[in-house]
Design a protein around this motif. Structure first.
Motif, PDB file in Angstrom:
ATOM      1  N   UNK A 171       0.816  -1.218   0.000  1.00 43.23           N
ATOM      2  CA  UNK A 171       0.000   0.000   0.000  1.00 43.23           C
ATOM      3  C   UNK A 171       0.845   1.262   0.000  1.00 43.23           C
ATOM      4  N   UNK A 172       1.869   1.294   0.858  1.00 47.88           N
ATOM      5  CA  UNK A 172       2.632   2.526   1.081  1.00 47.88           C
ATOM      6  C   UNK A 172       3.881   2.656   0.226  1.00 47.88           C
ATOM      7  N   UNK A 173       4.379   1.530  -0.329  1.00 45.20           N
ATOM      8  CA  UNK A 173       5.638   1.596  -1.066  1.00 45.20           C
ATOM      9  C   UNK A 173       5.602   0.863  -2.402  1.00 45.20           C
ATOM     10  N   UNK A 174       4.483   0.262  -2.742  1.00 50.44           N
ATOM     11  CA  UNK A 174       4.369  -0.410  -4.028  1.00 50.44           C
ATOM     12  C   UNK A 174       5.208  -1.663  -4.159  1.00 50.44           C
ATOM     13  N   UNK A 175       5.564  -2.285  -3.051  1.00 50.66           N
ATOM     14  CA  UNK A 175       6.406  -3.482  -3.072  1.00 50.66           C
ATOM     15  C   UNK A 175       5.527  -4.723  -2.974  1.00 50.66           C
ATOM     16  N   UNK A 176       5.705  -5.632  -3.912  1.00 51.19           N
ATOM     17  CA  UNK A 176       5.002  -6.908  -3.871  1.00 51.19           C
ATOM     18  C   UNK A 176       5.804  -7.871  -2.994  1.00 51.19           C
ATOM     19  N   UNK A 177       5.186  -8.362  -1.920  1.00 54.65           N
ATOM     20  CA  UNK A 177       5.876  -9.284  -1.018  1.00 54.65           C
ATOM     21  C   UNK A 177       4.863 -10.254  -0.424  1.00 54.65           C
ATOM     22  N   UNK A 178       5.327 -11.439  -0.125  1.00 52.62           N
ATOM     23  CA  UNK A 178       4.507 -12.426   0.566  1.00 52.62           C
ATOM     24  C   UNK A 178       5.080 -12.628   1.959  1.00 52.62           C
ATOM     25  N   UNK A 179       4.300 -13.132   2.893  1.00 53.96           N
ATOM     26  CA  UNK A 179       4.831 -13.374   4.242  1.00 53.96           C
ATOM     27  C   UNK A 179       6.078 -14.264   4.248  1.00 53.96           C
ATOM     28  N   UNK A 180       6.158 -15.209   3.312  1.00 54.82           N
ATOM     29  CA  UNK A 180       7.315 -16.108   3.278  1.00 54.82           C
ATOM     30  C   UNK A 180       8.573 -15.416   2.768  1.00 54.82           C
ATOM     31  N   UNK A 181       8.427 -14.221   2.180  1.00 55.42           N
ATOM     32  CA  UNK A 181       9.596 -13.476   1.684  1.00 55.42           C
ATOM     33  C   UNK A 181      10.062 -12.429   2.683  1.00 55.42           C
ATOM     34  N   UNK A 182       9.512 -12.460   3.905  1.00 57.46           N
ATOM     35  CA  UNK A 182       9.813 -11.442   4.921  1.00 57.46           C
ATOM     36  C   UNK A 182      10.428 -12.094   6.156  1.00 57.46           C
ATOM     37  N   UNK A 183      11.492 -11.472   6.679  1.00 58.42           N
ATOM     38  CA  UNK A 183      12.102 -11.871   7.954  1.00 58.42           C
ATOM     39  C   UNK A 183      12.028 -10.688   8.907  1.00 58.42           C
ATOM     40  N   UNK A 328      12.812   1.959  20.343  1.00 58.86           N
ATOM     41  CA  UNK A 328      12.822   0.934  21.375  1.00 58.86           C
ATOM     42  C   UNK A 328      11.947  -0.264  21.062  1.00 58.86           C
ATOM     43  N   UNK A 329      11.111  -0.168  20.039  1.00 57.32           N
ATOM     44  CA  UNK A 329      10.271  -1.294  19.653  1.00 57.32           C
ATOM     45  C   UNK A 329      11.102  -2.410  19.044  1.00 57.32           C
ATOM     46  N   UNK A 330      12.211  -2.056  18.398  1.00 55.87           N
ATOM     47  CA  UNK A 330      13.150  -2.996  17.779  1.00 55.87           C
ATOM     48  C   UNK A 330      12.468  -3.911  16.776  1.00 55.87           C
ATOM     49  N   UNK A 331      11.718  -3.334  15.862  1.00 56.62           N
ATOM     50  CA  UNK A 331      11.074  -4.088  14.791  1.00 56.62           C
ATOM     51  C   UNK A 331      11.609  -3.599  13.443  1.00 56.62           C
ATOM     52  N   UNK A 332      12.284  -4.501  12.746  1.00 58.39           N
ATOM     53  CA  UNK A 332      12.734  -4.239  11.388  1.00 58.39           C
ATOM     54  C   UNK A 332      12.403  -5.444  10.532  1.00 58.39           C
ATOM     55  N   UNK A 333      12.694  -5.365   9.239  1.00 61.97           N
ATOM     56  CA  UNK A 333      12.431  -6.511   8.384  1.00 61.97           C
ATOM     57  C   UNK A 333      13.310  -6.490   7.144  1.00 61.97           C
ATOM     58  N   UNK A 334      13.507  -7.690   6.601  1.00 58.11           N
ATOM     59  CA  UNK A 334      14.191  -7.879   5.325  1.00 58.11           C
ATOM     60  C   UNK A 334      13.204  -8.539   4.376  1.00 58.11           C
ATOM     61  N   UNK A 335      13.158  -8.061   3.131  1.00 57.73           N
ATOM     62  CA  UNK A 335      12.337  -8.673   2.096  1.00 57.73           C
ATOM     63  C   UNK A 335      13.262  -9.133   0.977  1.00 57.73           C
ATOM     64  N   UNK A 336      13.135 -10.395   0.583  1.00 53.61           N
ATOM     65  CA  UNK A 336      13.994 -10.921  -0.462  1.00 53.61           C
ATOM     66  C   UNK A 336      13.559 -12.290  -0.926  1.00 53.61           C
ATOM     67  N   UNK A 337      14.347 -12.932  -1.802  1.00 52.15           N
ATOM     68  CA  UNK A 337      14.026 -14.276  -2.271  1.00 52.15           C
ATOM     69  C   UNK A 337      13.918 -15.255  -1.098  1.00 52.15           C
ATOM     70  N   UNK A 338      13.011 -16.178  -1.197  1.00 48.60           N
ATOM     71  CA  UNK A 338      12.733 -17.072  -0.074  1.00 48.60           C
ATOM     72  C   UNK A 338      13.954 -17.852   0.411  1.00 48.60           C
ATOM     73  N   UNK A 339      14.812 -18.402  -0.483  1.00 54.11           N
ATOM     74  CA  UNK A 339      16.003 -19.114   0.022  1.00 54.11           C
ATOM     75  C   UNK A 339      16.916 -18.225   0.859  1.00 54.11           C
ATOM     76  N   UNK A 340      17.030 -16.954   0.452  1.00 54.60           N
ATOM     77  CA  UNK A 340      17.861 -16.014   1.218  1.00 54.60           C
ATOM     78  C   UNK A 340      17.223 -15.748   2.577  1.00 54.60           C
ATOM     79  N   UNK A 341      15.918 -15.511   2.596  1.00 51.11           N
ATOM     80  CA  UNK A 341      15.217 -15.235   3.848  1.00 51.11           C
ATOM     81  C   UNK A 341      15.331 -16.423   4.795  1.00 51.11           C
TER      82      UNK A 341
END
Length: 475
Positions: A171-183, A328-341
């Motif tokens: 919605x906010x950045x136009x990035x197509x991602x699935x939950x399995x592509x996110x860490x 202080x929430x310490x929430x970040x994420x990586x989006x990438x190919x599933x084998x890398x994630x």
């Protein structure tokens, strides 16, 4: 070991402090050869006069427990209580010889000074407390029932949070991602560490921006990587420079912060982004896109992320809630190919067995709520006001002796000093005047620059902070 605030009137205070420090030394808190806190620091910690600490250190010196070295302060004696005759570990050697390198001393000094209550902070990349979404978090905690499993989480992070992030970046950045592509990671910093440790090996060549936040990090040196620099101009890096670097050094990976870059505040134009992606696909060089600031646009127009333009799967995308919600929430994420994630998730699990469910739960509820957009609108408005106040103050107090580009978003302003000066001496003088910032040499090879970060400083203190800097700069 805590200092007992109940002080005996029958025993001199300086002797009580000497005994207290001797107990800390005996307990191993300060091993032989280590530095004791400075007299000023300890006096502040114990809420006593500095002269009292001086007398306490003199007592320790007379007892042979500490040594005084000119320019080095007070050091625990190597001969304390006959220690050389015992097989004790040399903790100082262990500390100095570890493969994981510490932050630069100058960075540690800046971090320490920025915590002083009377200092005006243009160094920290953290939001000021009034910009945290505290009311929204309180509402979530008060009105919503925590119903998550309390055992170990999925190695990639809570599924509901990953689903929410997938919707958020679409919605906010136009990035197509699935939950399995996110860490889910502990902020962007852990994401960078995982990528460096898992996907590269000692001797590999990587390209980083000059200046940049990554330049200030020791993670590349700790991993034994060779770093090569890409100069950052008014529109970011020149794609041709990346081509030349790859021809000479066989670059394995490039680290970029293309939107409101830290520290320059520059935003890479669309055509330049496309050239970078074309090169990435042509040369087979993965791009690590660090994107903390895209949502902090002051113009209402959001530039497309590299990841949203990526058609070949060459971009690993990093972002977090640190700069748009709470550090202080310490929430970040990586989006990438599933084998890398999956590879990164396995490494994260080895380190910490996965993320804590409590910040994940709050982050998921917050990101999924209407309050997130309202908070973001307010945050952008407040940061724009801070930027404008900073620009106005620079023009009022430093006209003709500094140059700068006004950033269209983010939290950093990169300033060139036209008057020749010694970077370290200027920083020391500025701190003495009650203001702290990041010298340009921490972020890259260029001399005579400073980074003013306007997210942390209170609006009503920004002008005073620049005035103090001007006094230090003018001498």
């Amino acid at each position: 070991m805590e200092w007992n605030p109940i002080r005996s009137k029958d025993y001199p205070l300086y002797k009580q402090i000497a005994d207290y420090m001797a107990r800390r030394i005996a307990a191993g808190e300060f091993p032989a050869g280590s530095h004791l806190p400075s007299e000023r620091t300890l006096a502040k910690e114990l809420q006593v006069n500095r002269s009292t600490v001086v007398a306490a250190y003199e007592e320790l010196y007379a007892a042979g427990i500490v040594e005084k070295r000119k320019g080095s302060g007070t050091i625990v004696s190597a001969d304390i209580w006959g220690m050389p005759r015992k097989r004790l570990p040399n903790w100082r050697r262990y500390v100095e010889q570890g493969s994981f390198l510490p932050n630069l001393p100058l960075i540690r000094h800046i971090q320490k000074e920025s915590k002083e209550a009377d200092i005006i902070d243009f160094a920290s990349g953290e939001l000021s407390p009034d910009l945290f979404p505290l009311e929204q978090f309180r509402s979530i905690l008060a009105q919503q029932t925590f119903d998550c499993h309390l055992g170990y989480e999925d190695p990639q992070g809570n599924l509901a949070l990953r689903e929410t992030i997938a919707r958020h970046v679409k919605t906010d950045k136009g990035i197509e991602a699935t939950p399995s592509s996110i860490l889910i990671t502990s902020g962007s910093q852990q994401a960078l560490h995982l990528i460096v440790q898992c996907l590269l090996k000692p001797g590999d060549a990587v390209a980083i921006e000059d200046p940049s936040y990554t330049y200030s990090l020791p993670i590349f040196q700790s991993a034994g990587l060779k770093t090569f620099l890409l100069p950052v101009g008014r529109t970011g890096i020149n794609p041709d420079d990346l081509t030349l670097l790859h021809q000479k050094h066989r670059i394995r990976m490039v680290f970029l912060n293309p939107t409101y870059q830290n520290p320059t505040g520059t935003a890479m134009p669309l055509e330049q982004r496309r050239k970078i992606l074309a090169l990435s696909a042509e040369l087979g060089i993965p791009v690590i896109e660090d994107d903390p600031y895209t949502l902090l646009s002051f113009t209402g127009e959001r530039l497309p992320t590299l990841k949203s333009l990526d058609r070949h799967g060459t971009v690993l995308y990093i972002s977090s809630l640190t700069k748009i919600a709470a550090s202080g929430l310490r929430i970040g994420w990586v989006i990438g190919p599933q084998p890398v994630i999956e590879r990164l998730a396995d490494a994260k699990q080895q380190i910490d067995f996965g993320h804590s469910i409590f910040p994940e739960w709050i982050a998921q509820r917050f990101l999924a709520s209407p309050e997130f957009s309202a908070h973001l609108d307010r945050l952008v408005g407040e940061l724009k006001q801070k930027r404008d106040l900073l620009v106005d103050s620079l023009e009022r107090h430093l006209s003709g002796i500094v140059e700068f580009h006004v950033p269209a978003g983010g939290i950093h302003l990169w300033c060139k000093l036209l008057k020749e000066t010694n970077d370290l001496q200027l920083l020391r003088e500025a701190i003495r005047h009650g203001v702290v910032y990041v010298p340009g040499r921490v972020m890259g090879t260029q001399q005579g620059f400073v980074r003013f970060t306007f997210a942390r400083a209170e609006k009503e203190r920004i002008d005073a902070g620049i005035r103090r800097f001007a006094e230090a700069y003018r001498g």
